[in-house]
Motif scaffolding. Structure first.
Motif, PDB file in Angstrom:
ATOM      1  N   GLY A  82     -64.317 -19.637  -6.403  1.00 54.03           N
ATOM      2  CA  GLY A  82     -64.613 -20.012  -5.398  1.00 54.03           C
ATOM      3  C   GLY A  82     -63.193 -20.804  -4.935  1.00 54.03           C
ATOM      4  N   LYS A  83     -62.193 -21.098  -5.725  1.00 57.77           N
ATOM      5  CA  LYS A  83     -61.111 -21.964  -5.195  1.00 57.77           C
ATOM      6  C   LYS A  83     -59.938 -21.644  -5.054  1.00 57.77           C
ATOM      7  CE  LYS A  83     -61.979 -25.132  -9.211  1.00 57.77           C
ATOM      8  NZ  LYS A  83     -61.188 -26.578  -9.919  1.00 57.77           N
ATOM      9  N   ARG A  84     -59.070 -21.963  -4.014  1.00 58.72           N
ATOM     10  CA  ARG A  84     -58.218 -21.185  -3.216  1.00 58.72           C
ATOM     11  C   ARG A  84     -56.555 -21.432  -4.223  1.00 58.72           C
ATOM     12  NH1 ARG A  84     -59.831 -19.749   1.665  1.00 58.72           N
ATOM     13  NH2 ARG A  84     -58.539 -17.875   1.421  1.00 58.72           N
ATOM     14  N   LEU A  85     -55.662 -19.622  -4.409  1.00 59.84           N
ATOM     15  CA  LEU A  85     -54.932 -19.874  -5.058  1.00 59.84           C
ATOM     16  C   LEU A  85     -53.244 -20.667  -4.465  1.00 59.84           C
ATOM     17  CD1 LEU A  85     -55.422 -16.946  -7.333  1.00 59.84           C
ATOM     18  CD2 LEU A  85     -56.390 -19.643  -7.245  1.00 59.84           C
ATOM     19  N   VAL A  86     -52.692 -21.272  -4.874  1.00 59.55           N
ATOM     20  CA  VAL A  86     -51.110 -21.822  -4.090  1.00 59.55           C
ATOM     21  C   VAL A  86     -50.296 -20.587  -4.815  1.00 59.55           C
ATOM     22  CG1 VAL A  86     -49.816 -23.341  -3.369  1.00 59.55           C
ATOM     23  CG2 VAL A  86     -52.154 -22.956  -2.958  1.00 59.55           C
ATOM     24  N   GLY A  87     -49.349 -20.165  -4.541  1.00 58.20           N
ATOM     25  CA  GLY A  87     -48.340 -20.053  -5.228  1.00 58.20           C
ATOM     26  C   GLY A  87     -47.135 -20.146  -4.399  1.00 58.20           C
ATOM     27  N   ALA A  88     -46.670 -21.343  -5.825  1.00 52.22           N
ATOM     28  CA  ALA A  88     -45.460 -22.040  -5.098  1.00 52.22           C
ATOM     29  C   ALA A  88     -44.015 -22.168  -5.913  1.00 52.22           C
ATOM     30  CB  ALA A  88     -45.700 -23.641  -5.717  1.00 52.22           C
ATOM     31  N   MET A  89     -43.060 -21.357  -4.487  1.00 53.37           N
ATOM     32  CA  MET A  89     -41.770 -20.864  -5.443  1.00 53.37           C
ATOM     33  C   MET A  89     -40.552 -22.189  -5.358  1.00 53.37           C
ATOM     34  SD  MET A  89     -41.952 -17.090  -4.836  1.00 53.37           S
ATOM     35  CE  MET A  89     -41.682 -17.130  -2.472  1.00 53.37           C
ATOM     36  N   LYS A  90     -40.141 -22.282  -6.865  1.00 51.27           N
ATOM     37  CA  LYS A  90     -38.438 -22.591  -6.504  1.00 51.27           C
ATOM     38  C   LYS A  90     -38.469 -24.287  -6.796  1.00 51.27           C
ATOM     39  CE  LYS A  90     -34.363 -22.324  -7.642  1.00 51.27           C
ATOM     40  NZ  LYS A  90     -34.771 -23.104  -8.854  1.00 51.27           N
ATOM     41  N   ASP A  91     -39.612 -24.937  -6.180  1.00 55.90           N
ATOM     42  CA  ASP A  91     -38.901 -26.617  -6.125  1.00 55.90           C
ATOM     43  C   ASP A  91     -39.670 -27.029  -7.448  1.00 55.90           C
ATOM     44  OD1 ASP A  91     -41.995 -27.594  -6.118  1.00 55.90           O
ATOM     45  OD2 ASP A  91     -42.121 -25.732  -4.945  1.00 55.90           O
ATOM     46  N   LEU A  92     -40.272 -26.057  -8.672  1.00 57.00           N
ATOM     47  CA  LEU A  92     -40.128 -26.264  -9.866  1.00 57.00           C
ATOM     48  C   LEU A  92     -40.765 -28.153  -9.872  1.00 57.00           C
ATOM     49  CD1 LEU A  92     -37.458 -25.088 -11.767  1.00 57.00           C
ATOM     50  CD2 LEU A  92     -39.498 -23.983 -11.114  1.00 57.00           C
ATOM     51  N   GLY A  93     -42.372 -28.479  -9.941  1.00 53.74           N
ATOM     52  CA  GLY A  93     -42.859 -29.635  -9.871  1.00 53.74           C
ATOM     53  C   GLY A  93     -43.043 -30.547  -8.312  1.00 53.74           C
ATOM     54  N   THR A  94     -43.415 -29.557  -7.229  1.00 57.87           N
ATOM     55  CA  THR A  94     -43.677 -30.813  -6.653  1.00 57.87           C
ATOM     56  C   THR A  94     -44.634 -30.540  -5.655  1.00 57.87           C
ATOM     57  OG1 THR A  94     -41.066 -31.221  -6.219  1.00 57.87           O
ATOM     58  CG2 THR A  94     -42.553 -31.271  -4.168  1.00 57.87           C
ATOM     59  N   VAL A  95     -44.644 -28.922  -4.938  1.00 59.74           N
ATOM     60  CA  VAL A  95     -45.871 -28.336  -4.512  1.00 59.74           C
ATOM     61  C   VAL A  95     -47.447 -28.352  -5.719  1.00 59.74           C
ATOM     62  CG1 VAL A  95     -47.261 -26.685  -3.239  1.00 59.74           C
ATOM     63  CG2 VAL A  95     -44.644 -27.561  -2.898  1.00 59.74           C
ATOM     64  N   PRO A  96     -46.832 -27.496  -6.876  1.00 65.09           N
ATOM     65  CA  PRO A  96     -48.134 -27.921  -7.130  1.00 65.09           C
ATOM     66  C   PRO A  96     -48.878 -29.501  -7.647  1.00 65.09           C
ATOM     67  CG  PRO A  96     -46.513 -26.833  -8.307  1.00 65.09           C
ATOM     68  CD  PRO A  96     -46.198 -27.764  -7.072  1.00 65.09           C
ATOM     69  N   VAL A  97     -47.715 -30.667  -7.789  1.00 63.29           N
ATOM     70  CA  VAL A  97     -48.898 -32.116  -7.728  1.00 63.29           C
ATOM     71  C   VAL A  97     -49.316 -32.072  -6.440  1.00 63.29           C
ATOM     72  CG1 VAL A  97     -48.744 -34.354  -7.767  1.00 63.29           C
ATOM     73  CG2 VAL A  97     -46.453 -32.611  -8.851  1.00 63.29           C
ATOM     74  N   MET A  98     -48.874 -31.956  -5.036  1.00 59.31           N
ATOM     75  CA  MET A  98     -49.964 -31.632  -4.131  1.00 59.31           C
ATOM     76  C   MET A  98     -50.919 -30.532  -3.836  1.00 59.31           C
ATOM     77  SD  MET A  98     -46.347 -31.747  -1.102  1.00 59.31           S
ATOM     78  CE  MET A  98     -47.209 -31.448   0.203  1.00 59.31           C
ATOM     79  N   ALA A  99     -51.073 -29.393  -4.761  1.00 59.15           N
ATOM     80  CA  ALA A  99     -52.221 -28.441  -4.360  1.00 59.15           C
ATOM     81  C   ALA A  99     -53.463 -29.082  -5.508  1.00 59.15           C
ATOM     82  CB  ALA A  99     -51.070 -27.488  -5.176  1.00 59.15           C
ATOM     83  N   TYR A 100     -52.590 -29.426  -6.360  1.00 55.83           N
ATOM     84  CA  TYR A 100     -53.964 -30.136  -7.841  1.00 55.83           C
ATOM     85  C   TYR A 100     -54.425 -31.548  -7.198  1.00 55.83           C
ATOM     86  CZ  TYR A 100     -53.189 -26.600 -10.772  1.00 55.83           C
ATOM     87  OH  TYR A 100     -53.002 -24.919 -11.346  1.00 55.83           O
ATOM     88  N   SER A 101     -53.508 -32.569  -6.107  1.00 52.74           N
ATOM     89  CA  SER A 101     -54.483 -33.363  -5.329  1.00 52.74           C
ATOM     90  C   SER A 101     -56.084 -32.993  -5.093  1.00 52.74           C
ATOM     91  CB  SER A 101     -53.206 -34.852  -5.005  1.00 52.74           C
ATOM     92  OG  SER A 101     -52.868 -34.674  -5.373  1.00 52.74           O
ATOM     93  N   LEU A 102     -55.805 -31.876  -4.262  1.00 54.50           N
ATOM     94  CA  LEU A 102     -57.600 -31.503  -3.761  1.00 54.50           C
ATOM     95  C   LEU A 102     -58.128 -30.198  -5.013  1.00 54.50           C
ATOM     96  CD1 LEU A 102     -55.278 -29.659  -0.564  1.00 54.50           C
ATOM     97  CD2 LEU A 102     -57.160 -31.723  -0.608  1.00 54.50           C
ATOM     98  N   ASP A 103     -59.378 -30.625  -4.922  1.00 51.88           N
ATOM     99  CA  ASP A 103     -59.881 -30.060  -6.137  1.00 51.88           C
ATOM    100  C   ASP A 103     -60.124 -28.567  -6.097  1.00 51.88           C
ATOM    101  OD1 ASP A 103     -62.224 -30.119  -4.152  1.00 51.88           O
ATOM    102  OD2 ASP A 103     -63.381 -31.932  -5.521  1.00 51.88           O
TER     103      ASP A 103
END
Length: 464
Positions: A82-103
């Motif tokens: 039931g989790k939602r997937l975010v494909g983060a492209m090209k920023d290498l290390g910014t958007v994933p930190v934000m995404a993983y802040s939401l469980d």
């Protein structure tokens, strides 16, 4: 895995030897995570390049490799739960930190597909698909990502796709635009080219030491707030400062482990962990291989192994191995084995994402800290900035020579290597070797080894 599993003298072993060693470790009571198992099983999934690599023989290294090679399973399991997937492209290390802040969000980098032609030895046809879409070999190997989206065979399609544009690689922007045209809508967010503050403009010192005008930080923050809004919508819950601060704290735990790991790996008298495993470990900082908690455990394990070896004064290679600083990640992972075969040892790296290794400031409002982090990317400023950081790290780790591996077809590599090489020669008086590493080096292996051996000889001659 307790002390019973630790071998006194670490070795580098091939896949067949690893599978025998695995059986021995199991008999000795090896405890493994759910994705554990013999390394050789991944060959059946198509990861045939593993047959040509040599690996560190510790249970910690086995865990690292199994973690890396089971990411697709984790993504599919996350979606099923039931989790939602975010494909983060090209920023290498910014958007994933934000995404993983939401469980209930999991982020990954579709860009990672650029290694598939290496790991699967071109058997997947991803590059041919890219060719058929008009993205030929004059582009960076990241074009394999197009094929991965078309076949849906290497990762599930993300629920949200983000991509940073502006001061990013031209090839990547072209490939991402082609993806958008194929019906994969992208949330674009802009990162400006980092510049020095003009007279009278307020300047900010970013993590890692680069400077930028306050106005640029504010602009990037406004862009990240837009991305944050899309993440909130996807997750169905707010991404407030409290959630972000907790997410940043967790990302910093990963960065701290890596900082300690890199320091020991690059400075211990005997190399405690080979270049290949260190490259994989560093890459975990970018998006946590789709599981942030597990990344922390994998790196904790690896660091414990390295600390034990340093303490016991055991390691790989000899103490007189040439100390090499390596710039840019290699398209073929085997190049890391080859360097060590030729008498070199990695003592310092700049794999295009040093900003993902620097601690994120915790004394600033979270979005401001992330905006500074994004602007600290070595790729969004001048090559002179990047070279200055390389020079600082060369001095910190005591490297004796520099290798710049050009990425075939990558627009950002055309002249950058030359600039970095020139500045390193001027400032450090060190030998610099520029090489191009294709996705599969087999045909170029003899030439590559000759050039690496010559560099090692040069280093040793200079010591006398």
């Amino acid at each position: 895995s307790g002390d019973a599993c630790v071998t006194a003298e670490p070795r580098q072993i091939n896949l067949e030897q690893w599978d025998r060693e695995y059986a021995r470790l199991r008999m000795a009571g090896l405890t493994e995570p759910v994705y554990g198992g013999p390394l050789g099983r991944h060959v059946a999934d198509g990861d045939t390049r593993l047959l040509k690599l040599r690996f560190d023989d510790s249970p910690a290294a086995l865990r690292l490799w199994n973690f890396l090679l089971t990411e697709e399973d984790r993504l599919r399991a996350a979606r099923e739960s039931g989790k939602r997937l975010v494909g983060a492209m090209k920023d290498l290390g910014t958007v994933p930190v934000m995404a993983y802040s939401l469980d209930n969000l999991v982020a990954f980098y579709p860009d990672g597909a650029w290694w598939i032609p290496c790991v699967m030895e071109l058997n997947t046809g991803l590059l041919q698909i890219a060719d058929s879409l008009g993205i030929d070999e004059s582009f960076c190997p990241v074009r394999a990502m197009l094929g991965a989206f078309v076949t849906e065979a290497h990762f599930p399609l993300p629920d949200l796709l983000t991509c940073s544009v502006g001061a990013t690689c031209d090839d990547f922007s072209a490939i991402a635009q082609r993806l958008n045209g194929l019906g994969h809508p992208i949330l674009w967010w802009e990162i400006p080219h980092r510049r020095q503050a003009e007279p009278g403009e307020q300047a900010v010192t970013l993590p890692g030491g680069f400077e930028a005008p306050r106005s640029q930080v504010e602009f990037v923050k406004s862009e990240l707030l837009r991305v944050g809004g899309a993440l909130e919508e996807l997750a169905g819950r707010p991404l407030d400062d409290g959630a972000l601060a907790a997410g940043i704290a967790k990302a910093n735990r990963v960065r701290k482990l890596l900082e300690r790991l890199r320091h020991l790996a690059f400075t211990a008298p005997l190399c405690p962990m080979p270049a290949l495993e260190m490259l994989i470990a560093e890459m975990l900082a970018i998006h946590f291989c789709s599981d942030q908690d597990e990344t922390i455990l994998v790196l904790t394990d690896l660091l414990a192994e390295v600390e034990r070896r340093v303490e016991a004064a055991v390691g790989h290679l000899s103490t007189d191995a040439a100390r090499i600083f390596w710039v840019n990640p290699v398209a073929d992972l085997q190049a890391m084995n080859l360097l060590e075969d030729c008498g070199g040892r990695i003592c310092g790296t700049e794999y295009l994402f040093t900003h993902a290794l620097d601690p994120i400031p915790t004394t600033l409002p979270p979005m401001e800290a992330l905006a500074q982090m994004a602007l600290a990317d070595p790729m969004v400023g001048s090559s002179f900035d990047r070279a200055a950081r390389v020079v600082g790290d060369i001095r910190r780790f005591g490297a004796e020579a520099v290798i710049v591996s050009r990425i075939p077809g990558a627009s950002h590599c055309a002249l950058e290597g030359e600039i970095i090489g020139r500045i390193v020669r001027e400032e450090c008086s060190l030998p610099v070797l520029e090489i191009e590493v294709p996705s599969i080096t087999d045909a170029a292996k003899a030439t590559l080894c000759t050039r690496l051996e010559a560099l090692v000889e040069t280093v040793k001659d200079r010591r006398e």
